[in-house]
Design a protein around this motif. Structure first.
Motif, PDB file in Angstrom:
ATOM      1  N   UNK A  20      10.353 -40.127  42.971  1.00  0.00           N
ATOM      2  CA  UNK A  20      10.505 -40.883  41.723  1.00  0.00           C
ATOM      3  C   UNK A  20      11.912 -40.694  41.159  1.00  0.00           C
ATOM      4  N   UNK A  21      12.408 -39.460  41.160  1.00  0.00           N
ATOM      5  CA  UNK A  21      13.766 -39.209  40.659  1.00  0.00           C
ATOM      6  C   UNK A  21      14.799 -39.999  41.454  1.00  0.00           C
ATOM      7  N   UNK A  22      14.644 -40.032  42.784  1.00  0.00           N
ATOM      8  CA  UNK A  22      15.563 -40.792  43.626  1.00  0.00           C
ATOM      9  C   UNK A  22      15.521 -42.270  43.303  1.00  0.00           C
ATOM     10  N   UNK A  23      14.321 -42.785  43.090  1.00  0.00           N
ATOM     11  CA  UNK A  23      14.167 -44.195  42.735  1.00  0.00           C
ATOM     12  C   UNK A  23      14.846 -44.491  41.401  1.00  0.00           C
ATOM     13  N   UNK A  24      14.622 -43.637  40.407  1.00  0.00           N
ATOM     14  CA  UNK A  24      15.212 -43.835  39.079  1.00  0.00           C
ATOM     15  C   UNK A  24      16.731 -43.743  39.151  1.00  0.00           C
ATOM     16  N   UNK A  25      17.249 -42.807  39.936  1.00  0.00           N
ATOM     17  CA  UNK A  25      18.703 -42.658  40.064  1.00  0.00           C
ATOM     18  C   UNK A  25      19.367 -43.921  40.601  1.00  0.00           C
ATOM     19  N   UNK A  26      18.637 -44.698  41.393  1.00  0.00           N
ATOM     20  CA  UNK A  26      19.196 -45.904  41.991  1.00  0.00           C
ATOM     21  C   UNK A  26      18.920 -47.161  41.163  1.00  0.00           C
ATOM     22  N   UNK A  43       7.794 -34.392  33.644  1.00  0.00           N
ATOM     23  CA  UNK A  43       8.360 -35.459  34.466  1.00  0.00           C
ATOM     24  C   UNK A  43       9.107 -36.477  33.609  1.00  0.00           C
ATOM     25  N   UNK A  44       8.527 -36.876  32.506  1.00  0.00           N
ATOM     26  CA  UNK A  44       9.183 -37.863  31.639  1.00  0.00           C
ATOM     27  C   UNK A  44      10.518 -37.346  31.122  1.00  0.00           C
ATOM     28  N   UNK A  45      10.549 -36.098  30.653  1.00  0.00           N
ATOM     29  CA  UNK A  45      11.798 -35.582  30.082  1.00  0.00           C
ATOM     30  C   UNK A  45      12.844 -35.288  31.152  1.00  0.00           C
ATOM     31  N   UNK A  46      12.417 -35.053  32.397  1.00  0.00           N
ATOM     32  CA  UNK A  46      13.382 -34.846  33.482  1.00  0.00           C
ATOM     33  C   UNK A  46      13.984 -36.157  33.962  1.00  0.00           C
ATOM     34  N   UNK A  47      13.191 -37.218  33.950  1.00  0.00           N
ATOM     35  CA  UNK A  47      13.604 -38.474  34.579  1.00  0.00           C
ATOM     36  C   UNK A  47      14.136 -39.495  33.572  1.00  0.00           C
ATOM     37  N   UNK A  48      13.587 -39.508  32.373  1.00  0.00           N
ATOM     38  CA  UNK A  48      13.910 -40.569  31.407  1.00  0.00           C
ATOM     39  C   UNK A  48      14.857 -40.074  30.315  1.00  0.00           C
ATOM     40  N   UNK A  49      15.608 -40.994  29.735  1.00  0.00           N
ATOM     41  CA  UNK A  49      16.435 -40.638  28.582  1.00  0.00           C
ATOM     42  C   UNK A  49      16.026 -41.406  27.326  1.00  0.00           C
ATOM     43  N   UNK A  50      15.252 -42.473  27.488  1.00  0.00           N
ATOM     44  CA  UNK A  50      14.739 -43.249  26.353  1.00  0.00           C
ATOM     45  C   UNK A  50      13.253 -43.448  26.551  1.00  0.00           C
ATOM     46  N   UNK A  51      12.539 -43.657  25.453  1.00  0.00           N
ATOM     47  CA  UNK A  51      11.112 -43.892  25.558  1.00  0.00           C
ATOM     48  C   UNK A  51      10.617 -44.823  24.469  1.00  0.00           C
ATOM     49  N   UNK A  52       9.552 -45.537  24.779  1.00  0.00           N
ATOM     50  CA  UNK A  52       8.865 -46.342  23.769  1.00  0.00           C
ATOM     51  C   UNK A  52       7.396 -45.933  23.780  1.00  0.00           C
ATOM     52  N   UNK A  53       6.767 -46.057  22.631  1.00  0.00           N
ATOM     53  CA  UNK A  53       5.340 -45.789  22.508  1.00  0.00           C
ATOM     54  C   UNK A  53       4.683 -47.095  22.089  1.00  0.00           C
TER      55      UNK A  53
END
Length: 70
Positions: A15-21, A34-44
């Motif tokens: 997933x991290x590799x996919x997000x990086x690309x 996982x969310x805080x490692x991979x994402x920098x923005x979020x919506x609820x």
């Protein structure tokens, strides 16, 4: 079990590799880590409406605080 843990690690790495690309990735997860490692923005969302938008830490905190009040 150890096998499950290893598989989750492989999935998270993929997933991290996919997000990086990617420029934009939409992800839904119950894993704060996982969310805080991979994402920098979020919506609820609530009932298909955006109720919060901000940093991933703020979005996760908002979500968790509103889940406790239900």
């Amino acid at each position: 079990s150890a096998g499950d843990k290893r598989m989750r690690g492989k999935a998270a790495d993929r997933m991290r590799g996919f997000v990086d690309q990617s420029a934009i990735t939409v992800m839904a997860s119950h894993s704060r880590r996982l969310l805080t490692e991979v994402c920098n923005r979020g919506i609820v969302l609530s009932h298909a409406r955006v109720v919060f938008e901000g940093t991933i830490d703020d979005a996760v905190n908002y979500y968790e605080s509103h889940q406790k009040s239900k």
